[in-house]
Design an enzyme around this catalytic site. Structure first.
Site, short mmCIF file in Angstrom:
data_model
loop_
_atom_site.label_atom_id
_atom_site.label_comp_id
_atom_site.label_asym_id
_atom_site.label_seq_id
_atom_site.Cartn_x
_atom_site.Cartn_y
_atom_site.Cartn_z
N GLY A 206 -13.57 -85.76 6.18
CA GLY A 206 -14.88 -85.59 5.59
C GLY A 206 -15.75 -86.78 5.93
N ALA A 207 -17.05 -86.54 6.07
CA ALA A 207 -17.97 -87.62 6.39
C ALA A 207 -19.26 -87.42 5.63
CB ALA A 207 -18.24 -87.69 7.89
N ALA A 208 -19.87 -88.52 5.23
CA ALA A 208 -21.17 -88.49 4.56
C ALA A 208 -22.03 -89.59 5.18
CB ALA A 208 -21.02 -88.69 3.06
N ALA A 211 -20.18 -93.07 4.21
CA ALA A 211 -18.75 -93.30 4.38
C ALA A 211 -18.08 -92.07 4.98
CB ALA A 211 -18.10 -93.65 3.03
N GLN A 212 -16.81 -92.23 5.34
CA GLN A 212 -15.99 -91.11 5.79
C GLN A 212 -14.59 -91.28 5.21
OE1 GLN A 212 -16.76 -91.92 9.95
NE2 GLN A 212 -14.61 -92.46 10.32
N VAL A 213 -13.83 -90.19 5.18
CA VAL A 213 -12.51 -90.19 4.53
C VAL A 213 -11.44 -89.79 5.54
CG1 VAL A 213 -11.11 -89.18 2.70
CG2 VAL A 213 -13.53 -89.68 2.30
N LYS A 228 -11.04 -94.03 1.97
CA LYS A 228 -12.50 -93.96 2.08
C LYS A 228 -12.99 -95.24 2.73
CE LYS A 228 -16.60 -93.35 -0.86
NZ LYS A 228 -17.04 -93.06 -2.25
N ASP A 361 -23.72 -89.45 -10.23
CA ASP A 361 -23.83 -88.62 -9.02
C ASP A 361 -23.03 -87.34 -9.21
OD1 ASP A 361 -24.69 -87.95 -6.51
OD2 ASP A 361 -23.13 -89.09 -5.47
#
Length: 581
Positions: A206-208, A211-213, A228, A361
């Protein structure tokens, strides 16, 4: 489909303000209606002629250029290559900003067109400016991607051309290379990735924007974990990008003072440093995990934290499904109404709990659900991710907010106005707007019976309620309301929207009962504290005061408990649900 939702994110989105107001009288066809971002005063300024504009533009250009250069020098290393990139990033923002302002100025200048033609020209202007801005956001990346993602959801405040143009940014999160992550591990821990993990998946799950995981296996224990990692480039550009964001909104305020959106940049400057401190996120997660562990039968699960640094967080790997995955819920016999009620209890506990803090959030991407047949009360777990941003709610705000909601539930308009002023400084003129914001309902429903299901007609009225002239009031209200209240309202939006997406049988009735119970408990504790502050509890006057407070509290609790049982019996006997209280 299983999904891990642990990527860092900032969502400073204010709640969707919904209301019903009459439209202003239509202007004559020779005068254009004020679009979003502009007022009649701006039309007058635009028609003054080019000379005042040119003088202002030269002055502003020199000021912005000097500020941009200063920001670049102050926030970057003394490195020629880095400085050149900083100037390029700043230049893109500055160029698009001035071109957009000028584009709107030219479009607004001619007042001789009929309304239909002018509306078409304004929509084209919106689209040009949005496309221009999108290219800059994509090119600069970093926190600009996050800003664009946020703006794409502000359809209650921005023109449709802007919000729809930014939607693709939701899926354009950057991915940092494995080599960059390896280098960051060396810088932050002094050891390579292989020192910490037996196995580390090179591709993120996963990526935002921040950050990414990656999935990994802990060295020695073999525990499966989610790692993370912050995008390494953020460390280099965040200070400059924050300054450019602040400069952008300040410039917009200069040209369009009626629409002050500087609160967006202020909130980013406050929130982003906390979001980027993963060690702090780890402490927040464990603190909240400890609080809910003391609540019997709470279905909330928070992944345990193994260890963390400022840019690295190693957590227990727990995956789940989306909260609104109705196929998954139904196929696993998970009661949608119980899921909705559990969410209401979790977030009301964060708002009104004695030692709990508010998760800031709480969007759907930070929640997931999984089946758990070993629980006594429910057969599911609710998993909460991303604990980078928490806020403490002042005790007085908490108590006034409880009294505000009790007034709303009781349709006590006088009480609503009183505590809206205490909580958020809302004037009588602003109150209808605020009342709709806090409830997500048409103002008429707020003053009659809020504890009822929204009809399709009301939803349509709400969706088209932002009439001409109301935008300015909305912007002013958002700039005035304390940040903590906006975050609380965002939590209200989460539970309300999830409740509707779950398509529960009971509608909002049960959740309002849960809210009323928390509010009643908060008011009772205040009354008890007041009595104790007046001397010994053994004094006859204080004994009577405690008895009165306890009697009032027990009466409300008994009433709510009986009503919950009534709702339950109707459900198990397959009677029609209760539409309202």
């Amino acid at each position: 489909m299983r999904a891990l939702r642990t990527a860092a994110a900032i969502d400073i989105r204010p709640p969707q303000i919904q209301l019903r107001y009459p439209q202003h009288d239509r202007r004559p066809t020779t005068t254009r209606p004020s679009p979003k971002w502009f007022s009649a005063s701006h039309l007058t300024q635009a028609a003054e002629g080019p000379m005042p504009w040119l003088k202002r533009r030269r002055t502003l250009l020199l000021s912005i250029g000097a500020l941009t250069a200063a920001v670049s020098l102050a926030n970057t290393r003394d490195d020629i290559k880095h400085g050149a990139v900083a100037i390029a990033r700043s230049g893109r923002v500055l160029g698009a900003l001035l071109m957009n302002v000028n584009d709107y100025r030219v479009t607004l200048k001619d007042v001789s067109e009929d309304e239909k033609t002018w509306t078409s020209r304004m929509k084209a202007c919106h689209q040009r400016c949005a496309d221009r801005t999108l290219r800059v956001l994509e090119k600069n990346g970093s926190i600009f991607i996050k800003l664009g993602q946020h703006l794409s959801s502000m359809n209650y405040l921005l023109p449709l051309e802007w919000t729809q143009t930014f939607i693709p940014l939701q899926d354009k999160c950057p991915v940092s290379s494995y080599e960059a992550i390896e280098q960051m591990f060396m810088e932050d821990t002094g050891r390579p990735i292989a020192f910490h993990f037996d196995d580390f998946k090179r591709e993120p799950v996963g990526a935002a924007s921040l950050a990414q995981v990656h999935l990994a296996t802990m060295k020695g224990s073999g525990a499966k974990v989610a790692v993370k990692v912050q995008h390494p480039a953020l460390k280099e550009w965040v200070p400059l990008d924050l300054a450019l964001t602040r400069l952008t909104f300040a410039t917009l305020k200069y040209f369009f003072p009626d629409y002050d959106l500087e609160w967006l940049s202020r909130e980013m400057e406050l929130s982003l440093p906390q979001e980027l401190d993963f060690a702090l996120e780890g402490r927040n997660a464990m603190e909240t995990k400890g609080h809910f562990a003391l609540i019997p039968d709470s279905p909330l699960i928070i992944p345990a934290v193994h260890w963390g640094r400022k840019r690295i967080l190693v957590m227990e790997y727990i995956a789940g499904h989306r909260m609104d995955d109705l196929v998954y819920l139904d196929s696993n016999n998970i009661d949608r109404d119980e899921v909705s009620a559990a969410l209401a209890r979790i977030f009301n506990e964060m708002i009104f709990g004695d030692t709990c803090r508010l998760h800031c959030d709480p969007h759907g991407g930070n929640l997931s659900i999984r089946k758990n047949d070993h629980r006594r009360r429910n057969n599911f777990d609710i998993i909460l991710y991303d604990h980078g941003l928490y806020r403490d709610i002042p005790i007085e705000t908490q108590r006034d907010y409880a009294k505000l909601w009790l007034s709303v539930i009781n349709a006590d308009e006088q009480g609503m106005r009183k505590y809206a002023r205490a909580v958020a400084g809302v004037s009588d003129e602003q109150f209808p707007l605020f009342a709709s914001a806090i409830t997500g309902r048409e103002y008429g429903a707020v003053t009659t019976s809020i504890v009822s299901t929204r009809s399709e007609e009301e939803k349509q009225v709400i969706s088209g309620a932002m009439g001409e002239g109301m935008l300015q009031q909305l912007v002013q209200l958002l700039g005035q309301v304390p940040r903590i209240i906006l975050l609380i309202l965002k939590t209200n939006d989460l539970t309300r929207n999830l409740d509707e997406s779950l398509q529960t049988r009971e509608g909002p009735v049960r959740n309002f009962l849960i809210l009323a119970r928390y509010c009643s408990r908060t008011v009772f504790r205040e009354q008890v504290e007041s009595v104790r502050n007046n001397g010994s509890v053994l004094w006859p006057r204080n004994i009577l005061g405690l008895l009165a407070a306890w009697t009032s509290y027990v009466r409300v609790e008994a009433k709510l408990s009986l009503y919950e049982w009534y709702i339950y019996l109707r459900r198990v006997t397959h009677l029609s649900p209760v539409a309202s209280i």
